[in-house]
Motif scaffolding. Structure first.
Motif, mmCIF file in Angstrom:
data_model
loop_
_atom_site.group_PDB
_atom_site.id
_atom_site.type_symbol
_atom_site.label_atom_id
_atom_site.label_comp_id
_atom_site.label_asym_id
_atom_site.label_seq_id
_atom_site.Cartn_x
_atom_site.Cartn_y
_atom_site.Cartn_z
ATOM 1 N N VAL C 81 -38.583 57.765 -48.431
ATOM 2 C CA VAL C 81 -39.353 57.610 -47.202
ATOM 3 C C VAL C 81 -40.262 56.386 -47.283
ATOM 4 O O VAL C 81 -40.303 55.585 -46.339
ATOM 5 C CB VAL C 81 -40.137 58.899 -46.868
ATOM 6 C CG1 VAL C 81 -41.000 58.675 -45.647
ATOM 7 C CG2 VAL C 81 -39.170 60.041 -46.610
ATOM 8 N N MET C 84 -38.269 53.462 -46.491
ATOM 9 C CA MET C 84 -38.021 53.281 -45.060
ATOM 10 C C MET C 84 -39.226 52.611 -44.411
ATOM 11 O O MET C 84 -39.079 51.796 -43.499
ATOM 12 C CB MET C 84 -37.708 54.619 -44.404
ATOM 13 C CG MET C 84 -36.366 55.191 -44.810
ATOM 14 S SD MET C 84 -36.001 56.703 -43.912
ATOM 15 C CE MET C 84 -34.735 57.392 -44.965
ATOM 16 N N MET C 112 -47.848 63.276 -46.138
ATOM 17 C CA MET C 112 -46.899 64.182 -45.470
ATOM 18 C C MET C 112 -46.025 64.909 -46.480
ATOM 19 O O MET C 112 -45.800 66.125 -46.383
ATOM 20 C CB MET C 112 -46.016 63.349 -44.528
ATOM 21 C CG MET C 112 -44.881 64.109 -43.861
ATOM 22 S SD MET C 112 -43.881 63.024 -42.823
ATOM 23 C CE MET C 112 -42.738 62.343 -44.029
ATOM 24 N N GLY C 116 -46.293 68.800 -47.738
ATOM 25 C CA GLY C 116 -45.057 69.528 -47.446
ATOM 26 C C GLY C 116 -44.507 70.216 -48.680
ATOM 27 O O GLY C 116 -44.013 71.337 -48.625
ATOM 28 N N SER C 136 -49.225 68.315 -42.985
ATOM 29 C CA SER C 136 -48.091 67.409 -43.134
ATOM 30 C C SER C 136 -47.670 66.859 -41.782
ATOM 31 O O SER C 136 -47.390 65.671 -41.615
ATOM 32 C CB SER C 136 -46.935 68.158 -43.789
ATOM 33 O OG SER C 136 -45.812 67.331 -43.881
ATOM 34 N N GLY C 137 -47.650 67.761 -40.792
ATOM 35 C CA GLY C 137 -47.255 67.336 -39.455
ATOM 36 C C GLY C 137 -48.188 66.290 -38.872
ATOM 37 O O GLY C 137 -47.756 65.368 -38.164
ATOM 38 N N TYR C 140 -47.194 63.142 -40.275
ATOM 39 C CA TYR C 140 -45.904 62.789 -39.665
ATOM 40 C C TYR C 140 -46.115 62.186 -38.282
ATOM 41 O O TYR C 140 -45.585 61.118 -37.964
ATOM 42 C CB TYR C 140 -45.030 64.038 -39.571
ATOM 43 C CG TYR C 140 -43.783 63.877 -38.729
ATOM 44 C CD1 TYR C 140 -43.562 64.687 -37.618
ATOM 45 C CD2 TYR C 140 -42.813 62.918 -39.045
ATOM 46 C CE1 TYR C 140 -42.425 64.548 -36.856
ATOM 47 C CE2 TYR C 140 -41.675 62.777 -38.284
ATOM 48 C CZ TYR C 140 -41.489 63.603 -37.186
ATOM 49 O OH TYR C 140 -40.352 63.460 -36.421
ATOM 50 N N TYR C 181 -36.573 67.922 -40.347
ATOM 51 C CA TYR C 181 -37.206 68.435 -41.554
ATOM 52 C C TYR C 181 -38.317 69.424 -41.280
ATOM 53 O O TYR C 181 -38.350 70.516 -41.875
ATOM 54 C CB TYR C 181 -37.691 67.269 -42.418
ATOM 55 C CG TYR C 181 -36.578 66.319 -42.771
ATOM 56 C CD1 TYR C 181 -36.444 65.102 -42.119
ATOM 57 C CD2 TYR C 181 -35.610 66.667 -43.711
ATOM 58 C CE1 TYR C 181 -35.394 64.247 -42.412
ATOM 59 C CE2 TYR C 181 -34.564 65.831 -44.003
ATOM 60 C CZ TYR C 181 -34.460 64.611 -43.340
ATOM 61 O OH TYR C 181 -33.417 63.777 -43.619
ATOM 62 N N PRO C 182 -39.253 69.079 -40.394
ATOM 63 C CA PRO C 182 -40.267 70.110 -40.100
ATOM 64 C C PRO C 182 -39.633 71.367 -39.483
ATOM 65 O O PRO C 182 -40.073 72.480 -39.771
ATOM 66 C CB PRO C 182 -41.212 69.430 -39.110
ATOM 67 C CG PRO C 182 -40.625 68.125 -38.760
ATOM 68 C CD PRO C 182 -39.586 67.795 -39.733
ATOM 69 N N TYR C 185 -38.432 73.311 -42.197
ATOM 70 C CA TYR C 185 -39.600 73.866 -42.903
ATOM 71 C C TYR C 185 -40.088 75.133 -42.216
ATOM 72 O O TYR C 185 -40.324 76.164 -42.841
ATOM 73 C CB TYR C 185 -40.696 72.800 -42.920
ATOM 74 C CG TYR C 185 -41.979 73.202 -43.585
ATOM 75 C CD1 TYR C 185 -42.974 73.872 -42.881
ATOM 76 C CD2 TYR C 185 -42.207 72.888 -44.921
ATOM 77 C CE1 TYR C 185 -44.152 74.223 -43.503
ATOM 78 C CE2 TYR C 185 -43.388 73.219 -45.540
ATOM 79 C CZ TYR C 185 -44.371 73.882 -44.828
ATOM 80 O OH TYR C 185 -45.539 74.226 -45.442
ATOM 81 N N ASN C 215 -29.887 60.344 -41.073
ATOM 82 C CA ASN C 215 -31.088 59.526 -41.113
ATOM 83 C C ASN C 215 -30.956 58.309 -42.024
ATOM 84 O O ASN C 215 -31.193 57.180 -41.624
ATOM 85 C CB ASN C 215 -32.273 60.363 -41.590
ATOM 86 C CG ASN C 215 -32.809 61.253 -40.502
ATOM 87 O OD1 ASN C 215 -32.864 60.860 -39.348
ATOM 88 N ND2 ASN C 215 -33.173 62.462 -40.871
ATOM 89 N N LYS C 216 -30.565 58.550 -43.271
ATOM 90 C CA LYS C 216 -30.548 57.447 -44.214
ATOM 91 C C LYS C 216 -29.469 56.428 -43.872
ATOM 92 O O LYS C 216 -29.717 55.220 -43.883
ATOM 93 C CB LYS C 216 -30.340 57.959 -45.637
ATOM 94 C CG LYS C 216 -31.554 58.681 -46.179
ATOM 95 C CD LYS C 216 -31.422 58.957 -47.670
ATOM 96 C CE LYS C 216 -32.726 59.446 -48.267
ATOM 97 N NZ LYS C 216 -32.989 60.875 -48.007
HETATM 98 C C1 LIG Z 1 -43.489 66.879 -40.873
HETATM 99 C C2 LIG Z 1 -43.206 67.794 -42.001
HETATM 100 C C3 LIG Z 1 -42.330 67.471 -42.967
HETATM 101 C C4 LIG Z 1 -41.616 66.196 -42.788
HETATM 102 C C5 LIG Z 1 -40.709 65.716 -43.525
HETATM 103 C C6 LIG Z 1 -40.014 64.478 -43.258
HETATM 104 C C7 LIG Z 1 -40.311 63.633 -42.077
HETATM 105 C C8 LIG Z 1 -39.059 64.147 -44.151
HETATM 106 C C9 LIG Z 1 -38.274 62.982 -44.019
HETATM 107 C C10 LIG Z 1 -37.295 62.829 -44.837
HETATM 108 C C11 LIG Z 1 -36.386 61.728 -44.794
HETATM 109 C C12 LIG Z 1 -36.531 60.702 -43.794
HETATM 110 C C13 LIG Z 1 -35.496 61.812 -45.759
HETATM 111 C C14 LIG Z 1 -34.448 60.908 -46.007
HETATM 112 O O1 LIG Z 1 -34.078 60.206 -45.186
HETATM 113 C C15 LIG Z 1 -42.096 68.370 -44.153
HETATM 114 C C16 LIG Z 1 -42.389 67.605 -45.437
HETATM 115 C C17 LIG Z 1 -40.678 68.921 -44.172
HETATM 116 C C18 LIG Z 1 -43.049 69.554 -44.172
HETATM 117 C C19 LIG Z 1 -43.433 70.078 -42.927
HETATM 118 C C20 LIG Z 1 -43.970 69.066 -41.979
#
Ligand SMILES: CC1=C(/C=C/C(C)=C/C=C/C(C)=C/C=O)C(C)(C)CCC1
Ligand SMILES: CC1=C(/C=C/C(C)=C/C=C/C(C)=C/C=O)C(C)(C)CCC1
Ligand SMILES: CC1=C(/C=C/C(C)=C/C=C/C(C)=C/C=O)C(C)(C)CCC1
Ligand SMILES: CC1=C(/C=C/C(C)=C/C=C/C(C)=C/C=O)C(C)(C)CCC1
Ligand SMILES: CC1=C(/C=C/C(C)=C/C=C/C(C)=C/C=O)C(C)(C)CCC1
Ligand SMILES: CC1=C(/C=C/C(C)=C/C=C/C(C)=C/C=O)C(C)(C)CCC1
Lengths: 239, 239, 239, 239, 239, 239
Positions: C81, C84, C112, C116, C136-137, C140, C181-182, C185, C215-216
């Motif tokens: 991340v 990125m 974040m 998380g 975390s949010g 984000y 991801y959230p 979660y 995403n990647k």
């Molecule tokens: C907001 C949020 C989260 C966001 C995670 C993100 C945004 C992860 C991005 C990952 C990527 C971009 C990975 C590889 O490409 C968590 C940590 C799950 C926890 C709950 C709240």
């Protein structure tokens, strides 16, 4: 797991990684080197690469048995010391070094190392070890002579100030840097110094490991530095 | 399997992969770098590469024994800290840095690390550890002095604004980034701070792992950034 | 042998191979990329490469234990991340992005991800998990703000239509692609959405695996496409 | 040891080696390809490379269990079929293909493969398998339509005779070459053809192995041939 | 350990290393080859490379079981013989060879090899083996005809003296070099020559191993030599 | 662990590493070699590379069984000696060497080695071994003749002073360097010298190991030196 006060293992790990990193350095810098000097830098890389491979063997042997890996050390030296002689030859080629000079250097090295092996690995526990070491020392001092006052010195001086200065640095390596090995030999064999045991108890491996790294990498760096300063004068392609 | 709250293992995994990725980055960017700066970027890559290899060892050691891999850390530092000194030397060469300066830096590093090793790995459970740490600190502050006000600072300033600015960034790394290590030492040894135990309980490994990644990769990136701005002025090829 | 209805394993295999193929693609296309854009494409390759390595670990862990490899996922995210964020920084450098912006992005990412991790891996079975997820949010949404309306958006618009368009695509990835991801979660922790359990039973791994690949690889392809259109305008080499 | 009449194993060995050799061929020929076509040839190489990796898995699975490795086949197809869609997109970009067309192709592929997987791997022993195969077939024929008469066909014709001819060849692959798979599906699942079992006993693996080799390598060779004839007209770098 | 009179193993070791060395040779010489001929030399390298891999399998199989590795031989031939047909096609493209010719050659090869496999591996112990061998021989002689008097011969002659001479050499390989295989077949199967057992006891493996090395490496060297003489006339890039 | 007085193992280790280092040297120097000479230097590298692989086998075999690895030695020689013949051919091509000369050399080598193998490995314990060695010697002296006074000598002299001088050096290798092998044969087989046992007890392996290193690396270095002096005159690309 390795005990924290196992300095011998410590130096084996350092040696192995240092040699590998130096090889990567020299090989990567090849493309950055002027054409006439590429062979010299390549040889520097080969010296450290061969050492890296053997340090890998020696490290594992020492960890497994706790013994000094004399066998592998001499296999390593019998390949790398002649290659160092080749370096001397390559930098003096421009001012007329003949292949005969290379043979003198290599022959002396081989005599020095074979007598040293017999003295250290075969008769290391007997008094006669000092005799073998003495003969080895004669060969060693012959090389020291060639590089300090003999053919190598004269040809290097005639090749220009940069080469002369580099040879000077290499000469100091041979006199001081390489002296570590006979000292370790005297300390580590029963015959000691002309029959009188000396410096018993000094761990030969730590001395050799540090000495090897300094000698081989330092040697290569002197050649490397020389290749960066001699941008104008190139070596002729005489066989 | 690794417990989710095993933060130490967590940081070892991060460290190993970060170092490997950084090495790939620096090696791949070599072809993209102006010729005079290639050696510097190569050295940055070597620093992270050596670290990646040792992090691989340290990670496995820590997973297997749960112990702090002090042995491997110091093997790693004794190779990478001198290489960082080489970076300082390379960027100040243009304005007259002599090889003697490099030796001052390397000697100070080696003293710092050897005394630190004895203090941490051999006498880490005894009060006298602070004495060794103190001597190590003296060497450390000598390096800090050289980079903040001494020879390195002066030569960097004379080499142009870009080099001066880069040296400034590196100086901050040495003062703040490297301070992590003595702090971890104080927290992790019985002698603490001048004999008074402090910050006991703080896990040294997490501090070192994060600090290493920041320091080594950050250091390399400062050099990398400098190589992209100095497009006009090249380093002379003086030995 | 793997059961045909083991969709989780299915997606791990896809993810691993997709990341590896994407890395090969980006690395091979480096030579085909205009010089100013090579670093960006290299970073894209590094992101997928780091992911490929961790997917290899995660796949084996999941096959062996049947558990969700949360540990390795976060090790992977905490490296990729921030990378990125570096991509955002690299494309806005031309119109004046300062290193401070990169730090804002990276700091937000790290906050974040650490909150998380604590919420998911440490307290994932407790109600308080939603608090950590909430913090975390916040981090984000700060990133979402920067990319949609804040500094990143403004600088991208100023850098020309191609960069603006690319940033727009990346912004959509951050808002929609990363939202996976959230959501995962919320579905996977006891605290659910502000304390109310939701979407329990949804397998987090399948969501994450597919999301990661999209995403990647998608992120990298946007950067890649941008490098092919910006043939004329080059990035300045400002540090 | 493998029985001489184990034709299934025979075709797995052929498939694995053929894919590996084709990848080596395409990667080595990259340097020999005009710049605008390099991405296309690279994708051809990636398609065969991904297949080579999965054939390695499938071969070992089949040797160990004697079963059809349906799991790995679909992991392979879900990566390589979209990549083939990318090939269609790349050759029609010059005459205006929009990214929307690529999404149509990829979406159809994914629907086709996911329904096919459910039908074959989950319900393969039940009559309802033909329903899933039917839906999959709809998606398949949509792709056939796009390539024979729809957007892809029109754009290819507009891009010049060489591209039109290549697309024609690729269209035949999609209609005849890819038809192997649904035929194998009908033969290998309980639902057969609209509920009527057909061609039971035909070994699906031999059909798929030979079909895969022909399709993937043939597809790549058509693209390769096209890259050698279009020496004059280059593809624009439109995103 | 391998018995000194195990000539079969002896030839497997030779074959494996010879193929590997030949591949290294062809791949390394690619950069030294004129652009129009690179594909041909690459194919030569692929032929020996595929053979090297299969020889590795065959050697281990033979050392483990003492049996003739017929299975792997045919897997190898069914990939390499068509590739040799491709070589014929590539050198006659300049004078108008159409893709149809390549299909004739490949079809004949595949018929020859499949009937040969059934005859040798499935019915090798029965009299009917000679029938399969006869059909295989028909296909074989069709290839001999094409290369000695048919389309390949005519097109080669029209392409210039160098190509004509090369094709002549290749034609000798096909007539004499490839004749080894049917002879080995006759010696090694129960059906012998039209039903009459002949030359029973002759070890097929030694004949095949030596024949393979001579044929594959020799074939590649003829192409290689041709690429060095045709410096002026280039092959058109017609699909 | 290996005993310090195990000179045979000592020489195997030296041989393996020396061959590997020489291969690295020749391959790395390819880019530094003038185009017409690249094939020759490549062949030198292939000779040492093939030797390195077999030395790896021989070393392990000898460490495991204590026996002389005659089997592997001859596999190695039957590949490398013909390659040395190729070197003679390549340097005389310029002055008209025909492919027929290469066949004479290779045929003589093969006869020499096959009879030598039968004599040493099959009948090494019987008196008749000297007969096989005698026939082998005839073939050997034929090669010596060709290189000292026959076709090779004449063509080399006609190709210019540098080639003539190189051929002279190679001729000495063949006469003196290669003589080691028959001497070892006489010492190591029951038939000795024309039926009279001689020099029994001399360890063949040490002689062969040292001889191999000297011959193969020396041979390659002579070719290498020639490639550096012949900067002006290039080899024609006649098939
Ligand atoms: C907001 C949020 C989260 C966001 C995670 C993100 C945004 C992860 C991005 C990952 C990527 C971009 C990975 C590889 O490409 C968590 C940590 C799950 C926890 C709950 C709240
Ligand atoms: C004089 C002398 C010796 C000298 C050894 C030397 C000079 C070794 C050099 C090694 C190098 C340079 C290694 C790698 O760089 C021996 C054999 C110990 C034996 C005693 C006498
Ligand atoms: C002052 C001091 C120390 C300093 C260590 C340093 C400065 C280490 C630097 C490491 C780096 C830079 C690693 C990789 O990047 C020790 C030895 C802990 C001992 C206590 C006193
Ligand atoms: C229509 C249809 C199918 C089509 C599969 C196809 C078209 C697969 C293509 C694979 C390729 C092209 C692989 C590698 O090259 C299934 C899924 C068997 C299920 C039944 C209906
Ligand atoms: C005619 C004939 C055969 C021919 C085989 C051939 C011609 C094989 C060629 C192999 C090559 C060229 C291998 C690698 O180079 C068989 C199948 C033995 C069966 C009997 C009849
Ligand atoms: C004359 C003769 C022999 C000659 C062997 C030779 C000449 C071997 C050369 C080997 C080389 C050159 C190896 C690698 O460089 C044998 C077979 C021992 C048998 C007895 C008679």
């Amino acid at each position: 797991p390795i005990a924290n006060d196992n300095y011998v293992a410590f130096t084996f790990f350092i040696g192995c990684m240092a040699m590998m990193a130096a090889s990567v350095f020299f090989f990567f810098e090849l493309g950055n080197t002027e054409k006439p000097w590429r062979t010299s830098v390549l040889v520097s890389g080969l010296i450290t690469f061969i050492a890296a491979v053997h340090y890998y063997y020696m490290r594992d042997y020492n960890l497994a048995t706790g013994q000094s890996p004399t066998f592998f050390r001499y296999v390593d030296w019998i390949l790398t010391v002649p290659l160092m002689c080749v370096e001397f030859y390559l930098i003096t080629r421009k001012s007329g070094a003949k292949i005969g000079l290379l043979w003198k250097l290599i022959t002396a090295s081989v005599v020095m190392l074979i007598t040293g092996y017999i003295g250290e690995a075969i008769y290391g526990q007997e008094t006669q070890s000092w005799v073998w070491g003495f003969v080895s020392g004669l060969a060693y001092f012959y090389i020291v002579y060639l590089v300090w006052a003999g053919d190598v010195k004269k040809l290097a001086d005639a090749a220009g100030p940069a080469v002369a200065r580099a040879n000077n640095a290499l000469a100091w390596f041979v006199l001081v840097g390489w002296a570590i090995y006979p000292i370790g030999y005297i300390a580590g064999t029963a015959g000691g110094f002309f029959g009188i045991p000396m410096l018993r108890g000094l761990s030969m491996d730590i001395v050799y490991n540090i000495g090897d790294a300094v000698n081989k990498i330092g040697f290569g760096l002197v050649i490397y530095a020389l290749s960066r300063s001699e941008k104008v004068i190139s070596l002729p392609a005489r066989a």
